[in-house]
Design a protein around this motif. Structure first.
Motif, short mmCIF file in Angstrom:
data_model
loop_
_atom_site.label_atom_id
_atom_site.label_comp_id
_atom_site.label_asym_id
_atom_site.label_seq_id
_atom_site.Cartn_x
_atom_site.Cartn_y
_atom_site.Cartn_z
N GLN A 295 34.75 46.04 -1.77
CA GLN A 295 35.70 47.13 -1.65
C GLN A 295 35.73 47.71 -0.23
N PHE A 296 34.55 47.83 0.39
CA PHE A 296 34.46 48.54 1.67
C PHE A 296 34.05 47.64 2.84
N ARG A 297 34.02 46.35 2.63
CA ARG A 297 33.66 45.43 3.71
C ARG A 297 34.60 45.59 4.89
N GLY A 298 34.02 45.68 6.09
CA GLY A 298 34.82 45.86 7.29
C GLY A 298 35.02 47.31 7.68
N ARG A 299 34.68 48.24 6.77
CA ARG A 299 34.85 49.67 7.07
C ARG A 299 33.51 50.36 7.22
N VAL A 300 32.44 49.63 7.02
CA VAL A 300 31.09 50.18 7.14
C VAL A 300 30.38 49.44 8.27
N ASN A 301 29.74 50.18 9.16
CA ASN A 301 29.05 49.58 10.29
C ASN A 301 27.60 49.20 9.99
N LEU A 302 27.03 49.83 8.96
CA LEU A 302 25.65 49.56 8.59
C LEU A 302 25.48 49.88 7.11
N TRP A 303 24.97 48.91 6.35
CA TRP A 303 24.74 49.14 4.93
C TRP A 303 23.32 49.64 4.70
N ASN A 304 23.21 50.77 4.00
CA ASN A 304 21.92 51.25 3.51
C ASN A 304 21.83 50.75 2.07
N ALA A 305 21.11 49.65 1.87
CA ALA A 305 21.16 48.94 0.59
C ALA A 305 20.61 49.76 -0.56
N ALA A 306 19.44 50.34 -0.39
CA ALA A 306 18.80 51.07 -1.49
C ALA A 306 17.81 52.05 -0.91
N SER A 307 17.47 53.04 -1.73
CA SER A 307 16.54 54.08 -1.30
C SER A 307 15.55 54.39 -2.41
N GLY A 308 14.29 54.57 -2.04
CA GLY A 308 13.29 55.08 -2.98
C GLY A 308 12.67 54.08 -3.91
N LEU A 309 12.90 52.79 -3.72
CA LEU A 309 12.33 51.81 -4.64
C LEU A 309 10.81 51.68 -4.51
N ASN A 310 10.24 52.19 -3.44
CA ASN A 310 8.78 52.15 -3.28
C ASN A 310 8.06 53.19 -4.13
N VAL A 311 8.80 54.20 -4.62
CA VAL A 311 8.22 55.28 -5.41
C VAL A 311 8.51 55.04 -6.89
N ALA A 312 7.58 55.43 -7.74
CA ALA A 312 7.80 55.30 -9.19
C ALA A 312 9.09 56.00 -9.58
N GLY A 313 10.00 55.27 -10.22
CA GLY A 313 11.31 55.82 -10.53
C GLY A 313 11.59 55.94 -12.01
N PRO A 314 12.82 56.27 -12.37
CA PRO A 314 13.16 56.56 -13.77
C PRO A 314 13.16 55.35 -14.69
N LEU A 315 13.26 54.13 -14.15
CA LEU A 315 13.36 52.94 -15.00
C LEU A 315 12.02 52.27 -15.27
N GLY A 316 10.95 52.79 -14.67
CA GLY A 316 9.61 52.29 -14.97
C GLY A 316 9.37 50.85 -14.56
N PHE A 317 9.92 50.41 -13.43
CA PHE A 317 9.70 49.05 -12.96
C PHE A 317 8.24 48.84 -12.57
N ASP A 318 7.72 47.63 -12.82
CA ASP A 318 6.43 47.28 -12.24
C ASP A 318 6.67 46.69 -10.85
N ASP A 319 5.59 46.34 -10.13
CA ASP A 319 5.73 45.90 -8.75
C ASP A 319 6.60 44.65 -8.63
N GLU A 320 6.43 43.71 -9.55
CA GLU A 320 7.22 42.48 -9.50
C GLU A 320 8.70 42.78 -9.71
N GLN A 321 9.02 43.65 -10.66
CA GLN A 321 10.42 43.99 -10.93
C GLN A 321 11.04 44.72 -9.75
N VAL A 322 10.26 45.59 -9.10
CA VAL A 322 10.76 46.29 -7.92
C VAL A 322 11.16 45.29 -6.84
N MET A 323 10.32 44.30 -6.59
CA MET A 323 10.63 43.31 -5.57
C MET A 323 11.84 42.47 -5.97
N ARG A 324 11.93 42.06 -7.22
CA ARG A 324 13.08 41.28 -7.67
C ARG A 324 14.37 42.10 -7.54
#
Length: 516
Positions: A295-324
């Protein structure tokens, strides 16, 4: 099981109670906090952890004329007896400032008489405290006076380093290429400020978009799953589209994202229906990221893909799931938009959360693994929040802040640093995150002007340190105006009544004098 004990004399009970001892933690040589249990009883402060190796104590204390600051000891052994808390904290302050000053001076830094005075006085008072008998009441007074003088010396050292380093950078490039961005929730504001941005006195109103372009050369536009797809399968891109159009009209470069924000309350509510089916969740996430990037390709100069995945979050991912999950996001963005740089952002980059929660990944190790994945990650984002009761980074001096950035610099990846700093007390009805603010200094009263002044005094040395680091390619101020919907409580450059805080004039000056 290892325990580290510290004696708190009766004369220092009141001071110790004003520290944030519940949030104290122990670190080893890698700087990664151990999970610990803290207790204080009968003049003894104890931290209990699962190992009995030597460690440094990190404790946030109120320092007169400075405010709250995280102090640390030198490396200490686990003993059956107790360490003298304030003597060891003074020793740590003395060691840090003397060693760093020596290293920088050998590298060409010119020190000042003011620094020498603070250092001499602080060192003398530390030696007085170290030579006192443990039960001598004057020991605590000498140690606390030493800490105050040595932390003032650290402040002066940080100012000297940033001033001389920025001057050196500007001798090679008259205008710095650092991106200075403001974080906004779409759409961009089009209303007006009701007070003069320089003096705070009532005057003619100011167009906000014109004021943004004076203070910033980029915008971090929040293009995030939680705001765009509140109903499953029905994304609403219109607000983000309007924001990107406005940024293009203002000539601002755009940082888009985080596309996935893993913090509690910032993912779509309906994802709870998928939390037991990781593969389905991955498929749903990939579909959203693909549609959004296309939708926004070409209009964004830098993508911030994700934030906060290093901290325990609401979905209860384990380390392997976080990396995947992380790799899935990166792969999708790179496949759909191979030409735009992509970075991944981390919360609490100093890892304080590891001291209280067994879940979560060491931020430095997580970033290293992503950079080694071969997915073309262009850099790392570091999200710092100061003055909040949840997700807070403990307040540090500019010297220690710079040392931490240098540690991240060993990854040889450009850094984007986002700052969120509390500028007012109480609840913030327009903020998406329902977290409470807490003062950066015990001297702050309940008046908003007092908080805004403390916000500026705390952040100014950090901004100057960031500009002195060539590894820092972008600085993001998280929050434009508290009048509009925003993410973090009371962190805007304009308060809820439309009055500019001192940070706005300062960032405007930086933008006009130093940046492209």
């Amino acid at each position: 099981m290892g325990q580290m004990h510290f004696d708190v004399p009766d004369a220092a009970n009141e001071f110790f109670e004003s520290t944030r001892w519940e949030d104290a933690y122990l670190c080893g040589i890698e700087g990664v906090p151990w999970q610990s249990r803290n207790s204080y009883s009968n003049g003894r402060f104890t931290l209990t952890r699962g190992v009995d190796t030597s460690a440094k104590l990190f404790l946030t204390c109120p320092i007169p004329s400075i405010g709250y600051r995280q102090l640390s000891t030198c490396s200490l052994r686990c003993l059956d007896s107790s360490h003298r808390l304030f003597v060891e904290l003074a020793r740590g302050s003395c060691y840090r400032v003397r060693v760093q000053a020596d290293v920088w001076q050998r590298g060409g830094l010119v020190l000042s008489d003011r620094f020498d005075d603070f250092l001499t006085r602080g060192t003398k008072r530390f030696l007085d405290a170290a030579q006192c008998a443990p039960d001598d009441p004057s020991c605590v007074d000498a140690a606390l006076e030493a800490i105050e003088a040595l932390e003032q010396a650290s402040n002066e050292l940080g100012d000297l380093f940033s001033t001389q380093s920025v001057a050196y950078r500007r001798s090679r490039e008259t205008r710095l290429s650092t991106m200075l961005a403001v974080g906004v929730l779409p759409p961009l504001p089009a209303t007006e400020v009701t007070a003069d941005m320089q003096s705070g006195r009532a005057s003619n109103s100011i167009d906000e978009q014109a004021t943004i372009t004076r203070a910033f050369n980029a915008a971090a536009v929040r293009i995030s799953w939680g705001e765009i797809e509140t109903d499953s399968g029905r994304p609403n891109y219109e607000p983000a589209d309007e924001a990107l159009t406005a940024c293009a009209q203002m000539g601002l470069r755009v940082i888009g994202g985080p596309v996935i924000d893993y913090r509690k309350g910032l993912l779509p509510d309906w994802l709870t229906l998928l939390e037991d089916d990781f593969d389905k969740l991955m498929s749903t996430m990939t579909s959203f990221v693909e549609k959004t990037v296309m939708q926004f390709r070409g209009r964004v100069n830098l993508w911030n893909a994700a934030s906060g995945l290093n901290v325990a979050g609401p979905l209860g991912f384990d380390d392997e799931q976080v990396m995947r999950f992380s790799i899935g996001i990166l792969q999708t963005i790179r496949r759909c938009d191979p030409n735009t740089p992509v970075l991944m952002s981390l919360d609490q980059p100093c890892g304080e959360y590891l001291a209280r929660d067994e879940q979560g990944i060491s931020p430095l190790h997580f970033a290293d693994a992503l950079l080694r994945s071969g997915l073309g990650l262009a850099g790392i984002g570091l999200n710092f929040r100061f003055g909040f009761d949840d997700g807070d980074t403990h307040p540090r001096s500019a010297v220690e802040f710079g040392q931490m950035l240098d540690r991240w610099g060993t990854l040889n990846a450009p850094l984007m640093v986002q700052l969120s700093v509390a500028g007012a007390p109480g609840k913030d009805a327009a903020a998406r995150l329902p977290i409470q603010t807490r003062p950066l200094s015990p001297e702050i009263n309940g008046e908003p002007d007092s908080w805004a002044k403390a916000q500026f005094e705390f952040v100014q040395p950090l901004i100057e340190t960031l500009l002195s680091k060539q590894i820092v390619h972008a600085v993001v101020w998280d929050g434009w105006s508290d009048q509009h919907p925003h993410m973090t409580p009371h962190a805007g450059l304009i308060d809820a009544k439309g009055r500019p805080r001192p940070m706005l004039a300062y960032l405007t000056k930086i933008r006009e004098e130093m940046l492209i």
